[in-house]
Design a protein around this motif. Structure first.
Motif, short mmCIF file in Angstrom:
data_model
loop_
_atom_site.label_atom_id
_atom_site.label_comp_id
_atom_site.label_asym_id
_atom_site.label_seq_id
_atom_site.Cartn_x
_atom_site.Cartn_y
_atom_site.Cartn_z
N ILE A 142 109.70 45.11 31.90
CA ILE A 142 109.89 44.97 33.34
C ILE A 142 111.23 45.60 33.73
O ILE A 142 112.28 45.15 33.30
N ILE A 143 111.17 46.67 34.53
CA ILE A 143 112.42 47.34 34.94
C ILE A 143 113.12 46.53 36.05
O ILE A 143 114.33 46.44 36.09
N GLY A 144 112.32 45.94 36.95
CA GLY A 144 112.88 45.01 37.93
C GLY A 144 113.66 45.65 39.07
O GLY A 144 114.47 45.00 39.71
N LYS A 145 113.40 46.92 39.36
CA LYS A 145 114.12 47.58 40.46
C LYS A 145 113.65 47.05 41.82
O LYS A 145 114.44 46.86 42.73
N TYR A 146 112.36 46.82 41.95
CA TYR A 146 111.80 46.31 43.21
C TYR A 146 111.58 44.80 43.10
O TYR A 146 110.97 44.32 42.15
N ILE A 147 112.07 44.09 44.11
CA ILE A 147 111.94 42.63 44.13
C ILE A 147 110.78 42.27 45.07
O ILE A 147 110.83 42.58 46.26
N TYR A 148 109.76 41.64 44.52
CA TYR A 148 108.60 41.27 45.33
C TYR A 148 108.91 40.08 46.23
O TYR A 148 109.43 39.07 45.76
N HIS A 149 108.55 40.21 47.51
CA HIS A 149 108.64 39.10 48.46
C HIS A 149 107.24 38.81 48.95
O HIS A 149 106.69 39.60 49.73
N LYS A 150 106.67 37.71 48.47
CA LYS A 150 105.30 37.35 48.88
C LYS A 150 105.36 36.58 50.18
O LYS A 150 106.00 35.54 50.26
#
Ligand SMILES: [Zn+2]
Ligand SMILES: [Zn+2]
Length: 312
Positions: A142-150
């Motif tokens: 998981i690179i984790g550059k984009y943070i998901y906002h559900k």
């Protein structure tokens, strides 16, 4: 001295108060031309901080903004620093391909979406078989550059690193497939952006009707003067071949419902930015003519151009 300070204070408050939203399209079509697919930056005028509403095309659109002097900066800086986050309406490629392709060069930022949209990123695109996982959940590594906002429909949330807030709504895009819409708020100014959607009658849904009822007070008070909505096909498209999209007649059918919650006069001069035209044959010209020639509510149609700013 006090007087001067007071005048400065009044000047600053007036300037802050009068900051209006602007929209800069990075892509406007609903297919076909891969360098010009649905993506609209929205933010306060000249703030250099925007949310990208869908992300079908990013880099080619940024390059157009530089060519038209909309922005005076480098492609990399605009990509990394002007775009503060993405709101993606649904999982179709013409709404997110630009985000995926440019992910290695992008900076860390949020991706906002209803849970079904975040699932598409996790299960279909940010998977090692398709692309590296630039998201912050899902398949390893998981690179984790984009943070998901559900997001939750009809619940207000803040758009990080901007002064804007928003609410989202579910749409039907070939029932039971879903899409979404977002209502952006800047003080007492609102803009409503729709992802791909069919008409309620065709989709056997009441999603649009619920939105019309909900936003009617804002339209009545003139707090909401701009709606971005799709018209993918001309009126000749058979109703069983719409694939979850609108025609000029179906848009009129839907706007008439909105007018019933306000009154027909209220919709006069309402800005309707027409998105997602499908560039097949001379269909785009036909759609434009059909909209202009049958406009009973006298709304103001705006046809966006890639890279050119729309001031509201
Ligand atoms: Zn689409
Ligand atoms: Zn779609």
């Amino acid at each position: 001295m006090k007087k001067i300070l007071l005048s400065i204070f009044i000047l600053i408050s007036t300037l802050t108060y009068s900051q209006k939203l602007e929209i800069i399209p990075l892509g406007v079509y609903g297919g076909g031309i891969e360098s010009n697919l649905s993506s609209y930056l929205i933010g306060i005028e000249n703030s250099k901080s925007y949310i990208s509403l869908d992300a079908g095309t990013i880099r080619a659109g940024i390059n157009k903004t530089i060519e038209y002097n909309t922005f005076d900066d480098t492609t990399e800086n605009i990509l990394q620093n002007y775009i503060k986050g993405y709101f993606i309406t649904h999982g179709h490629l013409d709404h997110l391909a630009g985000l995926i392709i440019n992910s290695p060069d992008d900076s860390s930022k949020p991706i906002y979406g209803l849970p079904f949209v975040i699932d598409v990123f996790k299960n279909n695109y940010f998977k090692n078989a398709s692309w590296a996982n630039f998201g912050n959940e899902g398949e390893k590594p998981i690179i984790g550059k984009y943070i998901y906002h559900k997001l939750t429909p009809f619940r207000t949330f803040k758009l990080e690193n901007t002064t804007l807030s928003a609410e989202v709504f579910e749409l039907s895009h070939v029932n039971p497939q879903k899409s979404s819409a977002i209502l952006i708020q800047n003080n007492d100014e609102y803009v409503l952006y729709f992802g791909d959607t069919g008409a309620d009658r065709i989709e056997k849904s009441d999603n649009l009707n619920r939105i019309w009822e909900y936003i009617a007070p804002l339209v009545k008070n003139r707090n909401l003067q701009t709606i971005l909505i799709e018209v993918s096909f001309p009126n000749s498209q058979p109703e069983d071949k719409l694939f979850g999209h609108l025609t000029p007649n179906l848009l009129n059918e839907e706007l008439t419902k909105l007018a019933q919650y306000t009154d027909s006069q209220t919709l006069k001069d309402l800005n309707i930015i027409v998105t997602h035209l499908k560039p097949v044959g001379n269909q785009i010209e036909t759609i434009k003519q059909e909209l202009e020639q049958n406009n009973p509510l006298q709304v103001k149609y705006i046809f966006p151009e890639q890279g050119k700013k729309i001031s509201l």
